[in-house]
Design a protein around this motif. Structure first.
Motif, mmCIF file in Angstrom:
data_model
loop_
_atom_site.group_PDB
_atom_site.id
_atom_site.type_symbol
_atom_site.label_atom_id
_atom_site.label_comp_id
_atom_site.label_asym_id
_atom_site.label_seq_id
_atom_site.Cartn_x
_atom_site.Cartn_y
_atom_site.Cartn_z
ATOM 1 N N LYS A 170 0.840 -1.173 0.019
ATOM 2 C CA LYS A 170 0.057 0.085 -0.073
ATOM 3 C C LYS A 170 0.702 1.206 -0.123
ATOM 4 O O LYS A 170 2.102 1.162 0.314
ATOM 5 N N GLU A 171 0.367 2.346 -0.655
ATOM 6 C CA GLU A 171 0.967 3.628 -0.555
ATOM 7 C C GLU A 171 0.169 4.746 0.051
ATOM 8 O O GLU A 171 -0.985 4.747 0.126
ATOM 9 N N VAL A 172 0.931 5.468 1.112
ATOM 10 C CA VAL A 172 0.532 6.360 1.869
ATOM 11 C C VAL A 172 1.034 7.649 1.923
ATOM 12 O O VAL A 172 2.428 7.798 2.296
ATOM 13 N N PRO A 173 0.576 8.630 1.538
ATOM 14 C CA PRO A 173 1.028 9.953 1.712
ATOM 15 C C PRO A 173 1.251 10.653 3.163
ATOM 16 O O PRO A 173 0.259 10.335 4.082
ATOM 17 N N ILE A 174 2.358 10.978 3.661
ATOM 18 C CA ILE A 174 2.762 11.501 4.991
ATOM 19 C C ILE A 174 3.240 13.013 4.754
ATOM 20 O O ILE A 174 4.438 12.931 4.374
ATOM 21 N N ILE A 175 2.350 13.876 5.040
ATOM 22 C CA ILE A 175 2.789 15.270 4.645
ATOM 23 C C ILE A 175 2.673 16.121 6.038
ATOM 24 O O ILE A 175 1.715 16.247 6.568
ATOM 25 N N PHE A 176 3.819 16.821 6.202
ATOM 26 C CA PHE A 176 4.027 17.585 7.262
ATOM 27 C C PHE A 176 3.791 18.989 7.087
ATOM 28 O O PHE A 176 4.136 19.521 6.064
ATOM 29 N N LYS A 225 -2.754 2.778 9.807
ATOM 30 C CA LYS A 225 -3.008 1.394 10.253
ATOM 31 C C LYS A 225 -2.511 0.210 9.426
ATOM 32 O O LYS A 225 -2.643 0.564 8.066
ATOM 33 N N VAL A 226 -1.879 -0.626 9.780
ATOM 34 C CA VAL A 226 -1.000 -1.454 9.010
ATOM 35 C C VAL A 226 -1.357 -2.899 9.447
ATOM 36 O O VAL A 226 -1.946 -3.164 10.357
ATOM 37 N N LYS A 227 -0.747 -3.661 8.446
ATOM 38 C CA LYS A 227 -1.097 -5.118 8.464
ATOM 39 C C LYS A 227 0.213 -5.753 8.850
ATOM 40 O O LYS A 227 1.357 -5.220 8.256
ATOM 41 N N ALA A 228 0.431 -6.769 9.701
ATOM 42 C CA ALA A 228 1.705 -7.346 10.044
ATOM 43 C C ALA A 228 2.391 -7.952 8.713
ATOM 44 O O ALA A 228 1.714 -8.547 7.727
ATOM 45 N N GLY A 229 3.824 -7.988 8.498
ATOM 46 C CA GLY A 229 4.401 -8.569 7.559
ATOM 47 C C GLY A 229 4.346 -7.896 6.173
ATOM 48 O O GLY A 229 4.098 -8.480 5.137
ATOM 49 N N LYS A 230 3.785 -6.927 5.983
ATOM 50 C CA LYS A 230 3.494 -5.999 4.681
ATOM 51 C C LYS A 230 4.340 -5.016 4.494
ATOM 52 O O LYS A 230 5.253 -4.368 5.399
ATOM 53 N N THR A 231 5.054 -4.501 3.173
ATOM 54 C CA THR A 231 5.561 -3.202 3.161
ATOM 55 C C THR A 231 4.671 -2.055 2.500
ATOM 56 O O THR A 231 4.047 -2.231 1.744
ATOM 57 N N TYR A 232 4.989 -1.021 3.119
ATOM 58 C CA TYR A 232 4.334 -0.058 2.694
ATOM 59 C C TYR A 232 5.242 1.130 2.252
ATOM 60 O O TYR A 232 6.134 1.273 2.735
ATOM 61 N N LEU A 233 4.673 1.830 1.367
ATOM 62 C CA LEU A 233 5.698 2.956 0.560
ATOM 63 C C LEU A 233 4.949 4.359 1.237
ATOM 64 O O LEU A 233 3.724 4.483 1.029
ATOM 65 N N LEU A 234 5.578 4.994 2.112
ATOM 66 C CA LEU A 234 5.417 6.314 2.594
ATOM 67 C C LEU A 234 5.903 6.996 1.982
ATOM 68 O O LEU A 234 7.040 7.545 1.617
ATOM 69 N N ARG A 235 4.744 8.227 1.129
ATOM 70 C CA ARG A 235 5.385 9.418 0.451
ATOM 71 C C ARG A 235 5.385 10.562 1.301
ATOM 72 O O ARG A 235 4.342 11.158 1.637
ATOM 73 N N MET A 236 6.450 10.844 1.840
ATOM 74 C CA MET A 236 6.750 11.875 2.664
ATOM 75 C C MET A 236 7.072 13.249 2.176
ATOM 76 O O MET A 236 7.653 13.295 1.461
ATOM 77 N N ILE A 237 6.198 14.253 2.521
ATOM 78 C CA ILE A 237 6.452 15.475 2.037
ATOM 79 C C ILE A 237 6.374 16.693 3.268
ATOM 80 O O ILE A 237 5.758 16.640 4.181
ATOM 81 N N ASN A 238 7.682 17.443 3.049
ATOM 82 C CA ASN A 238 7.340 18.570 4.156
ATOM 83 C C ASN A 238 6.912 19.879 3.692
ATOM 84 O O ASN A 238 7.833 20.516 2.872
#
Length: 579
Positions: A170-176, A225-238
């Protein structure tokens, strides 16, 4: 503010001239077939009541959202964003990191490539994503409206093209960002009037939420919220206005795979550093067996200056859950440890972290670093002061006003957009092309500062002949205190070929430059008390802005225009519009 660019006949003529010039110079552009589609977005700029920290206020938003809506496209797609302004403020938007190949009119900085969009008016940004994929973001580019007008810009690879790393679950944007109880426009307006430093924000935010460490904010917490044993792509933005940030997730390791929408050689880290304007894609591999476990993520500032700053911490929650168990809406953080972050002034940590970034430099993703240089610049960057108005007492150094500059030139915004003035051949009285290539008065840049801290003011641009290879050495200074400066260049990516502390030595330091796999970026932090060297090819005609991405420094004049002129400015009898 007498006229807007949109309804101006002069602007329409100039835009057509720009387009025809591009097609004449680059006939392949007219026939190029981008395999993408056209994606339409509509931005309604409206006032919306928002509540954070038990404080409700009316603020400027895009479509009533904070942060604003995400734009999602694929490499090769054409983007059309129709902006309708319903608020009293003038607005403009920048698509941060999009190279805008021959679409300078869509770049967005007010008074540089367009006049701002006034109340009741509409503007359509029209550009194609060429040769880019990854995470960028969009934001307002006028005064301090960027405090609330920002959102993710996600560029997926072309169809049937995979990532050069493990496909994420899964891919999740993380924007500060930041939350201000006050109106940020009033904050900077007061600071510019008094000449002092502006008040700081009341909280940092993750995806618009301050988190449980602030008063009256327990229910305003971002939860991943995540599931165990998975790889997540965090798209981080400041997207914060004035703060570089450290970030970490307790008991988890991150793998950095991309910076500023360019793939890099992956490396592991427990902590990332991200400056305003930068984006970083990281892989988060969740633990194999952690049902219903909870961990804190946190960010706080990296700061080396002498002024005031928001010395607080924003937290979010990483929450594991079983697929068959619904998660409670309120999760207690009592007893959960915060991740360990470096000291606020950990400059050596930041330098070591930055040096780990390397381009992939593969046949598919080459690092086309200019090996020779045709145009060199040496820019000093830092703070200074300007005189206080008559009969006024200012709150800056020794009764002056704070200012910021490149090569001691503090940029004065024109009343006609620079790009428009250039294409009409009417630069006279709007800007000059004599921006100094080196400091006019050399001094010990990182040593004892000179007694005279006054800056000069002017609307000066640096000229880059089309297709010239360029090297810029950005030298930090200790005037009014040494600090890091995140420099952003519009219209181009650049390669960071070298960096160090102290004063740049042109006889010794270039021998250590990296011309093999330097990182390619659009925003980079000039080290506090040090220097940084970048190279790029000026292959994108237009008038582009280079500036510090601390908005307070931008407001104080730390910017300049860089014009790459591929043709003579056209002559026209039409009169350019002013704002």
């Amino acid at each position: 503010m007498s006229a807007s660019l949109i309804p101006s006949p002069a602007f329409v003529v100039a835009a057509l001239i720009c387009l025809m010039s591009c097609l004449w110079l680059f006939p392949d552009v007219a026939s190029a077939k981008h395999a993408g589609i056209t994606r339409h977005y509509k931005f309604h700029i409206r006032l919306q009541n928002m509540t954070r920290l038990c404080h409700t206020k009316s603020m400027v938003t895009v479509n009533g959202k904070f942060p604003g809506p995400r734009i999602v496209a694929r490499e090769g797609d054409r983007i059309l964003v129709k902006v309708v302004n319903h608020v009293p403020n003038n607005v403009s938007f920048h698509w941060h990191g999009i190279r805008q190949i021959q679409t300078g009119w869509a770049d967005g900085p007010a008074y540089i490539t367009q006049c701002p969009i006034q109340t009741g008016q509409t503007y359509v940004y029209n550009y194609t994503i060429v040769g880019q994929r990854g995470t960028l973001f969009w934001h307002a580019h006028i005064t301090w409206l960027r405090a609330t007008l920002y959102g993710p810009l996600i560029i997926l690879p072309k169809h049937n093209v995979s990532y050069p790393f493990q496909k994420p679950y899964k891919e999740v944007p993380i924007i500060f960002g930041e939350w201000w109880n006050a109106d940020p426009e009033a904050v900077i307006s007061q600071a510019l009037q008094t000449g002092g430093g502006p008040n700081v924000s009341d909280a940092y935010t993750i995806n618009g939420f301050p988190g449980p460490l602030y008063n009256c904010s327990a229910n305003e917490t971002f939860k991943l919220k995540v599931k165990a044993g998975k790889t997540y792509l965090l798209r981080m933005i400041n997207a914060a206005l004035n703060d570089e940030l450290f970030f970490s997730i307790a008991n988890h390791t991150l793998i950095i795979v991309e910076a500023d929408a360019v793939y890099i050689k992956p490396f592991e880290t427990d902590i990332i550093v991200i400056a305003p304007g930068q984006t970083t894609n990281v892989l988060l591999k969740t633990k194999p067996n952690s049902p219903n476990a909870t961990f804190l993520m946190a960010a706080r500032p990296y700061f080396t200056g002498s002024g005031t700053f928001d010395n607080s911490t924003v937290a979010g929650i990483l929450e594991y859950k079983k697929p068959s168990v619904s998660s409670a809406s309120n999760v207690s953080i009592e007893g959960l440890p915060l991740p360990t972050l470096p000291p606020i002034n950990a400059t050596s940590f930041v330098a070591n972290f930055s040096n780990k970034f390397r381009s992939l430099a593969t046949p598919q993703f080459p690092a086309n670093v200019p090996q020779t240089v045709q145009k060199r610049f040496f820019f000093t960057i830092g703070l200074g002061s300007s005189p206080c108005s008559n009969n006024q007492t200012c709150q800056g150094p020794n009764g002056t006003k704070f200012a910021a500059s490149l090569n001691n030139i503090s940029f004065a915004l024109p009343k006609t957009a620079l790009l428009q003035a250039h294409f009409f051949g009417q630069a006279n009285g709007v800007y000059t092309t004599d921006f100094p290539t080196t400091p006019l008065m050399p001094f010990n840049y990182t040593g004892t500062p000179p007694n005279n801290t006054m800056v000069a003011n002017g609307t000066k641009v640096a000229v880059l002949p089309f297709n010239t290879t360029v090297e810029v050495v950005l030298q930090g200074t200790s005037i009014l205190g040494a600090e890091s400066h995140p420099l952003h260049l519009h219209g181009y990516n650049f390669f960071v070929v070298g960096q160090g502390f102290g004063n740049f030595d042109p006889n010794k330091d270039p021998a250590n430059f990296n011309f093999v796999d330097p990182v390619e970026r659009n925003t980079v932090g000039v080290p506090s008390g040090g220097w940084l060297a970048i190279r790029f090819r000026a292959d994108n005609p237009g008038v582009w802005l280079m500036h510090c991405h601390f908005d307070v420094h931008l407001s104080w004049g730390l910017r300049t225009g860089m014009g790459s002129f591929g043709w003579q400015a056209p002559q026209s009898e039409a009169t350019s519009s002013t704002v």
